[in-house]
Write an enzyme that holds these catalytic residues in place. Structure first.
Site, PDB file in Angstrom:
ATOM      1  N   GLU A  45       8.651  30.646 -55.357  1.00 16.01           N
ATOM      2  CA  GLU A  45       9.116  31.982 -54.965  1.00 16.01           C
ATOM      3  C   GLU A  45       8.425  33.077 -55.779  1.00 16.01           C
ATOM      4  O   GLU A  45       8.065  34.130 -55.254  1.00 16.01           O
ATOM      5  CB  GLU A  45      10.629  32.085 -55.142  1.00 16.01           C
ATOM      6  CG  GLU A  45      11.401  31.172 -54.195  1.00 16.01           C
ATOM      7  CD  GLU A  45      12.867  31.086 -54.589  1.00 16.01           C
ATOM      8  OE1 GLU A  45      13.652  31.860 -54.046  1.00 16.01           O
ATOM      9  OE2 GLU A  45      13.215  30.258 -55.449  1.00 16.01           O
ATOM     10  N   LYS A  97      22.278  22.588 -56.258  1.00 18.59           N
ATOM     11  CA  LYS A  97      21.037  23.288 -55.912  1.00 18.59           C
ATOM     12  C   LYS A  97      19.833  22.861 -56.728  1.00 18.59           C
ATOM     13  O   LYS A  97      19.941  22.530 -57.896  1.00 18.59           O
ATOM     14  CB  LYS A  97      21.233  24.804 -56.123  1.00 18.59           C
ATOM     15  CG  LYS A  97      22.304  25.413 -55.234  1.00 18.59           C
ATOM     16  CD  LYS A  97      21.765  25.911 -53.918  1.00 18.59           C
ATOM     17  CE  LYS A  97      20.691  26.920 -54.072  1.00 18.59           C
ATOM     18  NZ  LYS A  97      21.045  28.219 -53.569  1.00 18.59           N
ATOM     19  N   HIS A 136       3.875  29.837 -34.679  1.00 14.97           N
ATOM     20  CA  HIS A 136       5.132  30.608 -34.626  1.00 14.97           C
ATOM     21  C   HIS A 136       6.262  29.909 -35.404  1.00 14.97           C
ATOM     22  O   HIS A 136       7.431  30.120 -35.113  1.00 14.97           O
ATOM     23  CB  HIS A 136       5.597  30.848 -33.179  1.00 14.97           C
ATOM     24  CG  HIS A 136       4.518  31.332 -32.270  1.00 14.97           C
ATOM     25  ND1 HIS A 136       4.286  32.671 -32.019  1.00 14.97           N
ATOM     26  CD2 HIS A 136       3.574  30.655 -31.571  1.00 14.97           C
ATOM     27  CE1 HIS A 136       3.256  32.798 -31.193  1.00 14.97           C
ATOM     28  NE2 HIS A 136       2.800  31.585 -30.906  1.00 14.97           N
ATOM     29  N   SER A 180      21.093  25.985 -60.172  1.00 14.94           N
ATOM     30  CA  SER A 180      21.921  27.176 -60.078  1.00 14.94           C
ATOM     31  C   SER A 180      23.008  27.102 -61.141  1.00 14.94           C
ATOM     32  O   SER A 180      23.497  26.015 -61.452  1.00 14.94           O
ATOM     33  CB  SER A 180      22.546  27.248 -58.680  1.00 14.94           C
ATOM     34  OG  SER A 180      23.722  28.024 -58.719  1.00 14.94           O
TER      35      SER A 180
END
Ligand code: ARG
Length: 477
Positions: free
Chosen positions: A309, A302, A175, A296
Site C-alpha cells: 500500500e 488481519k 477491466h 491490526s
C-alpha cells in the site's frame, strides 16, 4: 544561525576575507537580516552534495595548476585540505554552518580555516553557479545509476519468481474481469518489460545529462586559460557543455530523471495494487510472509499488505516532486536565478522514495508465494475460454470470426443457464447452436489448453514465457 557578529565587520584593512565573513561580504556594510538568512540558507539540505562538491573542487584545482593558473604549492595545499574535509565529513565532525549558507561556501570556509589564504585561489575561474550545476548533475547522475541497479535487482527477483511459475495458471484480466487464462509467470514478466523500459529511460537521461557544466563560471565562461575538456574527463563526463548560459541555467537533467522516476513509480504502484488485490481473502492468489505484512491492533485475523500500500502511494511524492521542479523552472529567464536552489529538496525526496520503494518491492516479490489451486480455479471461471471456442469455430469450421463470436455468446448464455462452465457443457447443447461442432472442441476449452495454444511471439504459452525469461536472464547477466 549561531553567528551573530556582523560579517562585514570581520574584514582586515586590505579587504582580505576572514573566517566568519560572508564570502560576498565585500560590498555589503550590514549583516543580512535573520529572515534573509533563514530563507537563503540551503546547507540543511545541500550538504547531501558534499562528496560531489569535493570531487568538482579536486578536478578544478588540478586543472588550474596544470594550466598554470595556480601554483603547485597552492594546489597541493588545496588538495590536502579537501582531503581533510572529506575525512571530517566521513567522521561526522565537519562543521556545517548556516552562516556559510550552502555546501559550496561551507567547504571553502573550512578550507580557509585549514590551509589559510591558498584556499581563496580555488574559486578562480569558477562560480557557485557552475559549481552547483556540476554538483547537482553529478548527484542526479549517481542517482540514475543507483536506481538503474535497483531496477535490475527487482527484475531479477521477478524473473526468479516467474521461472518456476511459467505454467502456473491464473486468470488474465481486462477491466478487472476474467478475460482469458494466462500464467503467473507471464503476468510477472509483464512487469519485467515495464521495469526494463524504466531502466532504459534512466540510461537515456544519463547519457543526455553527461556533459560537464564546470567552467561556465557565473554565466559567460572564463577569461582564464582553463581546460574544460580536462575537468569534464576527470569527472567522467563525455565532454563539456557547449553553451555557458545553458550550463548554469537549466535543470532539465533533473526534470528528465524525475519524469523517469515518476513513470517507474507508476509501474511500482500498479504491481503494488495487484499484490493488494491478490492478497485479499476473496482473491487469495498469493501469500506474503510476516516480513512484508502487519497485523491490526484490533482485528486479530488481519494480515495487511502495508508495504504494498505504501509503495502504491509513493507515486504521489514522485509526481509531486516532478511537478514542483517543473513549476520552479517554468518561465525563469536566462540564466541562474535563486529559484533554482529549490531544485534539490524535491529531487532528493523523489529518489529517496523511489529507492526505498524499489528495494521493498524486490523484497516483497521474493517473498510472494502464489496459491496455485486458487489461481487455477479462478482461471477457469467466468467463461474465460470463450475466445478459444470462437477461435476453434473459425479454425475448424471456417466460420467468419463475427459469426463465431455470436455462436460462442449463445454457448456462454446456455452454460450460464445450466450453471456449468464451457468445458462441461454437453456436446449436444453445443451442437444445438452449431451442428458441425465435434467433441474435438473440448481440447481447447480448459484453461491449460487455452494457455498452451497461445504460442504467438510474446504470448501466454509456457514455452513463450520461458523463452522470454531466458532472453531477460541473458540481458541482465
Ligand atoms: N546554493 C545555491 C543553489 O543551490 C548555489 C548557487 C548560488 N549562486 C548564486 N549566484 N547565488 O542554487
Amino acid at each position: 544561525m549561531t553567528d551573530n557578529s556582523s560579517p562585514a565587520s570581520k574584514k582586515t584593512q586590505d579587504g582580505q576575507a576572514q573566517p566568519g565573513q560572508a564570502m560576498w561580504g565585500g560590498r555589503f556594510t550590514s549583516k543580512p537580516a535573520e529572515l534573509m538568512q533563514a530563507i537563503n540558507v540551503s546547507i540543511g539540505f545541500d550538504k547531501r552534495l558534499a562528496s560531489q562538491d569535493l570531487a568538482g573542487s579536486r578536478a578544478h584545482a588540478a586543472m588550474l595548476r596544470k594550466q598554470g593558473v595556480i601554483s603547485s604549492e597552492d594546489e597541493a595545499a588545496i588538495q590536502g585540505g579537501l582531503q581533510a574535509i572529506e575525512a571530517e565529513i566521513a567522521a561526522g565532525t565537519f562543521p556545517f554552518r548556516d552562516e556559510y549558507e550552502d555546501i559550496h561556501m561551507n567547504v571553502e570556509a573550512r578550507l580557509r580555516e585549514l590551509i589559510g589564504p591558498a584556499a581563496g585561489r580555488l574559486h578562480t575561474a569558477r562560480s557557485r553557479n557552475d559549481q552547483v550545476a556540476l554538483d547537482f548533475r553529478l548527484w542526479v547522475r549517481e542517482a540514475c545509476d543507483r536506481t538503474g541497479g535497483q531496477i535490475r535487482d527487482l527484475q531479477s527477483a521477478l524473473l526468479a519468481k516467474a521461472e518456476p511459475h511459467a505454467a502456473t495458471l491464473m486468470p488474465g484480466f481486462t477491466h478487472l474481469q476474467p478475460a482469458q487464462p494466462v500464467t503467473f509467470g507471464h503476468h510477472l514478466m509483464a512487469y519485467v518489460e515495464m521495469f526494463g523500459r524504466d531502466a532504459s529511460r534512466f540510461a537515456d537521461a544519463r547519457a543526455r545529462m553527461n556533459e560537464c557544466p564546470l567552467g561556465a563560471a557565473a554565466l559567460a565562461g572564463s577569461p582564464f586559460p582553463i581546460d574544460r575538456h580536462a575537468t569534464a574527463q576527470a569527472l567522467g563526463f563525455a565532454g563539456p557543455t557547449a553553451n555557458s548560459l545553458d550550463s548554469v541555467a537549466d535543470r532539465d537533467f533533473a526534470l528528465e530523471a524525475l519524469a523517469a522516476a515518476t513513470i517507474c513509480a507508476v509501474h511500482l504502484s500498479r504491481l503494488a495494487e495487484e499484490i493488494v488485490i491478490w492478497m485479499t481473502p476473496q482473491f487469495g492468489f498469493v501469500k506474503l510472509s510476516d516480513a512484508f505484512t502487519t497485523g491490526s491492533s484490533i482485528m486479530p485475523q488481519k494480515k495487511n499488505p502495508d508495504a504494498a500500500e505504501l509503495i502504491r502511494a509513493k507515486v504521489g511524492r514522485l509526481l509531486g516532486s516532478f511537478t514542483q521542479l517543473t513549476v520552479v523552472m517554468k518561465g525563469l529567464p536566462m540564466t541562474y536565478s535563486k529559484d533554482m536552489q529549490e531544485d534539490k529538496v524535491p529531487t532528493f525526496e523523489a529518489f529517496d522514495a523511489l529507492e526505498l520503494s524499489l528495494a521493498a518491492m524486490a523484497g516483497m516479490v521474493a517473498d510472494l508465494e502464489p496459491v496455485a489451486e486458487k489461481m487455477a480455479a479462478a482461471a477457469g471461471a467466468g467463461y474465460s475460454t470463450a475466445t478459444d471456442l470462437a477461435d476453434w469455430l473459425v479454425r475448424e469450421l471456417d466460420m467468419p470470426f463475427r459469426d463465431a463470436h455470436h455462436v460462442t455468446g449463445a454457448a456462454v448464455k446456455k452454460a450460464e443457464s445450466l450453471g456449468c462452465d464451457l468445458s462441461s457443457l454437453p456436446l449436444s447443447e453445443l451442437q444445438a447452436l452449431e451442428t458441425r461442432i465435434t467433441a474435438g472442441v473440448f481440447d481447447v476449452l480448459t484453461p491449460a489448453a487455452s494457455v498452451a495454444s497461445r504460442k504467438s511471439y510474446g504470448g501466454a504459452s509456457p514455452e513463450q514465457v520461458r523463452a522470454q525469461i531466458a532472453r531477460w536472464k541473458e540481458k541482465l547477466s
